[in-house]
Design a protein around this motif. Structure first.
Motif, mmCIF file in Angstrom:
data_model
loop_
_atom_site.group_PDB
_atom_site.id
_atom_site.type_symbol
_atom_site.label_atom_id
_atom_site.label_comp_id
_atom_site.label_asym_id
_atom_site.label_seq_id
_atom_site.Cartn_x
_atom_site.Cartn_y
_atom_site.Cartn_z
ATOM 1 N N PHE A 119 -35.873 -33.041 43.025
ATOM 2 C CA PHE A 119 -35.524 -33.378 44.411
ATOM 3 C C PHE A 119 -36.188 -34.687 44.847
ATOM 4 C CE2 PHE A 119 -33.545 -29.301 45.126
ATOM 5 C CZ PHE A 119 -32.688 -29.523 46.203
ATOM 6 N N MET A 120 -37.460 -34.891 44.473
ATOM 7 C CA MET A 120 -38.134 -36.132 44.864
ATOM 8 C C MET A 120 -37.492 -37.346 44.209
ATOM 9 S SD MET A 120 -42.211 -35.319 45.276
ATOM 10 C CE MET A 120 -42.472 -34.654 43.635
ATOM 11 N N ALA A 121 -37.185 -37.219 42.910
ATOM 12 C CA ALA A 121 -36.648 -38.363 42.162
ATOM 13 C C ALA A 121 -35.172 -38.628 42.461
ATOM 14 C CB ALA A 121 -36.833 -38.138 40.666
ATOM 15 N N ALA A 122 -34.430 -37.610 42.888
ATOM 16 C CA ALA A 122 -32.989 -37.772 43.116
ATOM 17 C C ALA A 122 -32.633 -38.036 44.577
ATOM 18 C CB ALA A 122 -32.242 -36.526 42.623
ATOM 19 N N THR A 123 -33.603 -37.874 45.477
ATOM 20 C CA THR A 123 -33.325 -38.122 46.904
ATOM 21 C C THR A 123 -34.146 -39.278 47.457
ATOM 22 O OG1 THR A 123 -35.036 -36.603 47.702
ATOM 23 C CG2 THR A 123 -32.841 -35.665 47.290
ATOM 24 N N GLY A 124 -35.260 -39.617 46.780
ATOM 25 C CA GLY A 124 -36.144 -40.648 47.316
ATOM 26 C C GLY A 124 -36.980 -40.147 48.475
ATOM 27 N N ALA A 125 -37.085 -38.829 48.596
ATOM 28 C CA ALA A 125 -37.832 -38.244 49.712
ATOM 29 C C ALA A 125 -39.333 -38.493 49.570
ATOM 30 C CB ALA A 125 -37.584 -36.735 49.786
ATOM 31 N N ARG A 126 -39.980 -38.781 50.685
ATOM 32 C CA ARG A 126 -41.440 -38.739 50.715
ATOM 33 C C ARG A 126 -41.830 -37.273 50.565
ATOM 34 N NH1 ARG A 126 -39.779 -42.261 54.826
ATOM 35 N NH2 ARG A 126 -40.581 -44.391 54.639
ATOM 36 N N SER A 128 -43.796 -35.450 52.239
ATOM 37 C CA SER A 128 -43.801 -34.751 53.530
ATOM 38 C C SER A 128 -42.376 -34.394 53.951
ATOM 39 C CB SER A 128 -44.457 -35.617 54.605
ATOM 40 O OG SER A 128 -43.797 -36.863 54.723
ATOM 41 N N GLU A 129 -41.406 -35.249 53.560
ATOM 42 C CA GLU A 129 -40.001 -34.988 53.890
ATOM 43 C C GLU A 129 -39.424 -33.894 53.005
ATOM 44 O OE1 GLU A 129 -39.160 -39.644 55.223
ATOM 45 O OE2 GLU A 129 -38.585 -38.936 53.224
ATOM 46 N N LEU A 130 -39.865 -33.851 51.770
ATOM 47 C CA LEU A 130 -39.409 -32.826 50.827
ATOM 48 C C LEU A 130 -39.610 -31.423 51.397
ATOM 49 C CD1 LEU A 130 -38.616 -32.298 47.673
ATOM 50 C CD2 LEU A 130 -41.062 -31.828 47.445
ATOM 51 N N LEU A 131 -40.721 -31.248 52.100
ATOM 52 C CA LEU A 131 -41.072 -29.930 52.633
ATOM 53 C C LEU A 131 -40.127 -29.454 53.736
ATOM 54 C CD1 LEU A 131 -44.964 -30.282 52.750
ATOM 55 C CD2 LEU A 131 -43.519 -29.481 50.898
ATOM 56 N N HIS A 132 -39.307 -30.384 54.263
ATOM 57 C CA HIS A 132 -38.375 -30.023 55.341
ATOM 58 C C HIS A 132 -37.011 -29.580 54.818
ATOM 59 C CE1 HIS A 132 -40.916 -31.229 58.689
ATOM 60 N NE2 HIS A 132 -41.223 -32.326 58.029
ATOM 61 N N ILE A 133 -36.796 -29.720 53.513
ATOM 62 C CA ILE A 133 -35.479 -29.383 52.968
ATOM 63 C C ILE A 133 -35.280 -27.868 52.946
ATOM 64 C CG2 ILE A 133 -33.930 -29.577 50.984
ATOM 65 C CD1 ILE A 133 -35.366 -32.157 50.220
ATOM 66 N N LYS A 134 -34.139 -27.439 53.475
ATOM 67 C CA LYS A 134 -33.791 -26.012 53.545
ATOM 68 C C LYS A 134 -32.549 -25.725 52.698
ATOM 69 C CE LYS A 134 -35.551 -25.188 58.242
ATOM 70 N NZ LYS A 134 -35.197 -24.742 59.600
ATOM 71 N N LEU A 179 -36.978 -24.530 51.011
ATOM 72 C CA LEU A 179 -36.839 -24.380 49.558
ATOM 73 C C LEU A 179 -38.158 -24.100 48.853
ATOM 74 C CD1 LEU A 179 -34.387 -27.093 48.166
ATOM 75 C CD2 LEU A 179 -33.893 -24.866 49.148
ATOM 76 N N PHE A 180 -39.182 -24.848 49.221
ATOM 77 C CA PHE A 180 -40.398 -24.842 48.410
ATOM 78 C C PHE A 180 -41.540 -24.109 49.110
ATOM 79 C CE2 PHE A 180 -37.995 -28.699 47.175
ATOM 80 C CZ PHE A 180 -37.625 -28.252 45.906
ATOM 81 N N LEU A 181 -41.795 -22.898 48.612
ATOM 82 C CA LEU A 181 -42.807 -22.025 49.211
ATOM 83 C C LEU A 181 -43.915 -21.732 48.202
ATOM 84 C CD1 LEU A 181 -40.325 -19.411 50.775
ATOM 85 C CD2 LEU A 181 -41.257 -21.464 51.881
ATOM 86 N N ASN A 182 -45.079 -21.368 48.716
ATOM 87 C CA ASN A 182 -46.173 -20.970 47.811
ATOM 88 C C ASN A 182 -46.099 -19.461 47.557
ATOM 89 O OD1 ASN A 182 -47.253 -19.674 50.072
ATOM 90 N ND2 ASN A 182 -48.701 -21.323 50.518
ATOM 91 N N ARG A 183 -47.066 -18.929 46.847
ATOM 92 C CA ARG A 183 -47.012 -17.502 46.467
ATOM 93 C C ARG A 183 -47.167 -16.573 47.665
ATOM 94 N NH1 ARG A 183 -52.731 -16.279 44.878
ATOM 95 N NH2 ARG A 183 -53.886 -18.208 45.245
ATOM 96 N N PHE A 184 -47.561 -17.135 48.814
ATOM 97 C CA PHE A 184 -47.704 -16.321 50.026
ATOM 98 C C PHE A 184 -46.456 -16.389 50.904
ATOM 99 C CE2 PHE A 184 -52.010 -17.963 48.966
ATOM 100 C CZ PHE A 184 -52.574 -16.747 48.565
#
Length: 267
Positions: A119-126, A128-134, A179-184
């Motif tokens: 996702f980072m390499a294919a969107t160019g997202a920072r 901090s922005e990656l964490l907003h993707i749903k 999309l990206f969550l931790n084990r909690f």
């Protein structure tokens, strides 16, 4: 006075980290130099230049200048130091290493991290922005990001990534939310991503210096220009205020320069 300065900064739409940095800088200056005058300000600038990189020096001076604005001492403002532009990009993961990392993550069953990197390499997202993707953004193929100035930047999710990510989400039984969550079950942090990437660099024998979140944003820009040479479009996709910022991606990385020199120079 410092408390009032902090309140003043808070009203200027600066990020919390920036406010904290400026306040720390002013506290340091006042405790070490005392009186605010030209002599002390220049002495502090000299100390910074001797001990820190130009970017750090200018960040500290920006904090001091904000304080001088606040205290109505604009005439005492300190000039920034010139940052020498390098003629190459530093510490950018190569396309080969990016593909190798992605392949290894998938082969070893680290699917979540495989998609973090992709996702980072294919969107160019920072990061901090990656964490907003749903999940909802994967379905429509884009995410609209709003800057402090009210500007909108559209982060596009390419078709091949959408297709594979949809199957991944279906396998996990996730139909909505981040999309990206931790084990909690909470959103992973930017720090968590950076640390895990260093772990994978060690695990797969990659150079730690090139395996960090922003490196994949650089990779996006380099790959995009290699395949579609439109600097203005890339500037829009990256969310750069000025196309001059984007011009850095026209330069070779240091390792690319080395390879060309090794191949070409035989005299």
């Amino acid at each position: 006075m410092i408390t009032r300065f902090k309140d003043y900064l808070a009203k200027t739409n600066l990020a919390k980290n920036t406010v904290a940095s400026y306040v720390w800088t002013v506290n340091y200056f006042l405790s070490h130099y005392g009186e605010v005058n030209k002599k002390n300000l220049l002495a502090y600038k000299g100390y910074l230049v001797e001990n820190f990189k130009p970017q750090t020096v200018n960040l500290r001076l920006q904090g001091i200048n904000k304080y001088l604005e606040f205290t109505k001492h604009d005439r005492l403002k300190v000039k920034f130091v010139k940052v020498q532009q390098k003629n190459f990009l530093e510490n950018v993961i190569s396309d080969a290493d990016y593909k190798f990392l992605k392949a290894q993550l998938k082969a070893d069953g680290y699917e979540d991290w495989y998609f973090v990197v992709w996702f980072m390499a294919a969107t160019g997202a920072r990061v901090s922005e990656l964490l907003h993707i749903k999940v909802e953004h994967v379905k429509v193929g884009y995410l609209d990001l709003y800057s402090k100035g009210g500007k909108v930047r559209r982060l596009y999710i390419p078709k091949n990534l959408r297709s594979e990510a949809s199957l991944w989400l279906k396998r996990k039984g996730i139909t909505s939310g981040y999309l990206f969550l931790n084990r909690f079950g909470q959103r992973i942090t930017t720090r968590g991503i950076a640390q895990q990437l260093k772990h994978f660099a060690d695990k797969y024998g990659l150079n730690r210096d090139v395996v960090y979140p922003h490196s994949f944003r650089h990779r996006f820009a380099k790959n995009f220009l290699d395949r579609f040479n439109d600097l203005a479009l890339l500037a829009d996709l990256m969310g750069h205020e000025s196309i001059e910022t984007t011009r850095i991606y026209l330069r070779r990385t240091a390792s690319e320069q080395q390879k060309i020199v090794d191949k070409v120079v035989n005299w």
